[in-house]
Design a protein around this motif. Structure first.
Motif, short mmCIF file in Angstrom:
data_model
loop_
_atom_site.label_atom_id
_atom_site.label_comp_id
_atom_site.label_asym_id
_atom_site.label_seq_id
_atom_site.Cartn_x
_atom_site.Cartn_y
_atom_site.Cartn_z
N SER A 129 -5.06 6.92 -4.20
CA SER A 129 -3.72 7.20 -3.68
C SER A 129 -3.56 8.69 -3.39
O SER A 129 -4.20 9.53 -4.04
N ARG A 130 -2.71 8.99 -2.40
CA ARG A 130 -2.44 10.41 -2.09
C ARG A 130 -1.20 10.82 -2.88
O ARG A 130 -0.08 10.81 -2.39
N THR A 131 -1.44 11.11 -4.14
CA THR A 131 -0.37 11.46 -5.06
C THR A 131 -0.89 12.54 -6.01
O THR A 131 -2.08 12.83 -6.03
N ASN A 172 0.81 -1.24 0.00
CA ASN A 172 0.00 0.00 0.00
C ASN A 172 0.83 1.28 0.00
O ASN A 172 0.33 2.35 0.36
N ARG A 173 2.10 1.16 -0.39
CA ARG A 173 2.95 2.35 -0.54
C ARG A 173 3.37 2.49 -2.00
O ARG A 173 3.27 1.56 -2.79
N ILE A 174 3.88 3.69 -2.32
CA ILE A 174 4.20 4.05 -3.70
C ILE A 174 5.61 4.63 -3.75
O ILE A 174 6.02 5.33 -2.82
N SER A 194 0.95 6.89 -0.40
CA SER A 194 0.35 5.61 -0.03
C SER A 194 -1.05 5.54 -0.65
O SER A 194 -1.53 6.52 -1.21
N PHE A 195 -1.68 4.37 -0.55
CA PHE A 195 -2.99 4.22 -1.20
C PHE A 195 -3.84 3.18 -0.47
O PHE A 195 -3.35 2.42 0.35
N LYS A 196 -5.13 3.21 -0.77
CA LYS A 196 -6.06 2.17 -0.29
C LYS A 196 -6.77 1.60 -1.51
O LYS A 196 -7.20 2.35 -2.39
N LYS A 197 -6.90 0.28 -1.50
CA LYS A 197 -7.51 -0.43 -2.62
C LYS A 197 -8.95 -0.78 -2.27
O LYS A 197 -9.28 -0.90 -1.08
N ILE A 245 -4.88 7.88 4.56
CA ILE A 245 -4.06 7.71 3.36
C ILE A 245 -3.00 8.80 3.35
O ILE A 245 -3.30 9.96 3.10
N TYR A 282 3.26 1.16 -7.50
CA TYR A 282 2.36 0.87 -6.37
C TYR A 282 2.56 -0.57 -5.95
O TYR A 282 2.45 -1.48 -6.79
#
Length: 362
Positions: free
Chosen positions: A187-189, A81-83, A172-175, A168, A102
């Motif tokens: 994702s927080r991007t 869950n990280r980028i 990072s992100f949540k699926k 988030i 990701y």
């Protein structure tokens, strides 16, 4: 050749978007104007159609080992869950592409390449697959993506989900979370220098997400935003653009992006040349501010004492800072902050000063 259209094409037309050819895609360069849209993202929020970006899945027992071999950054540090941001390089150190990776699961990763480079990247990855036990899939056609960017992004998106978005963190992100009754990866991007989210759904569902965000965002001052301000925003934040600050002829080290090249990790494509270059760098990307009149444009020559020392990679009048600024690739001897250079505008030298290329910080 007919331009490719994203699932949001009709929405752009409905909203009065000025559609142009961008890397073979029909996309809006602006709606009500680049300056207005730029300001909306810096002060409230903007939403971009970024469905044209690619998505490539790499999975299998050797996924990590393979990605370590083709990428410059160290993915062994990446947790689920990280980028991570990284480069694909040619053996000569030139850049195939810059992209986000990701980590979906222990043996599964999603790569997000630049739209114009997706097919080239995919081919490069297949050609360098060797005997790694992996599957590489280009799933770009199945996925829709929007970017919600700006200081009010979280407030707006909060109205469309039960999820606690504050969990988030950046990169990072949540699926499989529900946004506007649609299953999404969030994702927080982003590519603007602001807080924000990138939301991935199926191609069929992206229109619902787009319209719902615009609807609830109206009271917050959201604007639909085009490619024009995407470029001015990324540029103010000092973020590189493929084909400008990095390219097949400009390495990540020359692009002043050494942080994302881990020369101390095991072998990767381009490592040998980049190690040599690191010990003897001859040119580098810097920021500059124009002191005289004029707007610095891409490929304008840069001189010092009458001699050419480089060229402008990106240049604009900055909507936020109200200054003419740019990024340039110049001889390493002239890269000192405070150094004076000449930008050749309409055959005349215009004074400029080398400054930090993170022009804007939120």
């Amino acid at each position: 050749m007919e331009l490719k259209k994203t699932p949001l094409y009709d929405e752009h037309v409905k909203l009065g978007g000025k559609v142009v050819d961008y890397a073979g895609w029909a996309l809006p360069v602006q709606y009500e104007g680049i300056m207005k849209e730029h300001k909306a993202v810096r002060t409230a929020a903007g939403i971009f159609d970024v469905t044209h970006m690619g998505e490539i899945i790499v999975k299998g027992k050797d996924a990590l080992e393979y990605l370590q071999y083709i990428f410059t950054n160290d993915l062994s540090k990446l947790t689920k869950n990280r980028i991570i941001y990284t480069f694909l390089c040619y053996p000569d150190g030139g850049v195939v592409d810059d992209l986000l990776v990701y980590k979906i699961d222990e043996d599964e990763y999603m790569l997000v390449p630049n739209a114009a480079n997706t097919d080239k990247d995919f081919k490069w990855m297949i050609d360098n697959k060797k005997n790694f036990n992996i599957i590489i899939e280009n799933v770009s056609d199945q996925i829709g993506e929007v970017a919600l960017q700006g200081p009010l992004s979280e407030k707006i998106l909060n109205e469309l989900t039960e999820e606690d978005l504050s969990e988030i963190k950046p990169f990072s992100f949540k699926k499989d979370i529900i946004i506007a009754d649609v299953k999404a990866l969030v994702s927080r991007t982003g590519y603007t220098g602001e807080d924000g989210f990138e939301i991935y759904t199926s191609s069929e569902d992206i229109k619902k997400v787009w319209n719902s965000i615009l609807e609830v965002g109206e009271k917050y001052g959201i604007a639909p935003t085009g490619l024009g301000c995407r470029d001015t925003l990324r540029f103010e934040a000092g973020l590189p653009l493929y084909g400008h600050e990095i390219s097949e002829n400009i390495s990540p080290l020359e692009g002043d992006l050494k942080f994302f090249v881990k020369l101390n990790k095991e072998d990767f494509i381009g490592k040998e040349v980049l190690e040599k270059q690191d010990k003897n760098l001859s040119r580098k990307v810097v920021g500059f501010e124009l002191k005289g009149r004029g707007v610095p444009r891409e490929n304008y020559e840069i001189h010092k004492n009458g001699n050419k020392i480089g060229h402008v990679t990106t240049g604009y009048f900055s909507p936020t800072l109200k200054k003419n600024i740019g990024m340039a690739l110049i001889d390493i001897a002239e890269t000192e902050i405070g150094n004076e250079i000449d930008i050749i505008i309409r055959n005349k030298p215009v004074k400029a000063e080398i400054i930090n290329k993170r022009f804007y910080k939120r």
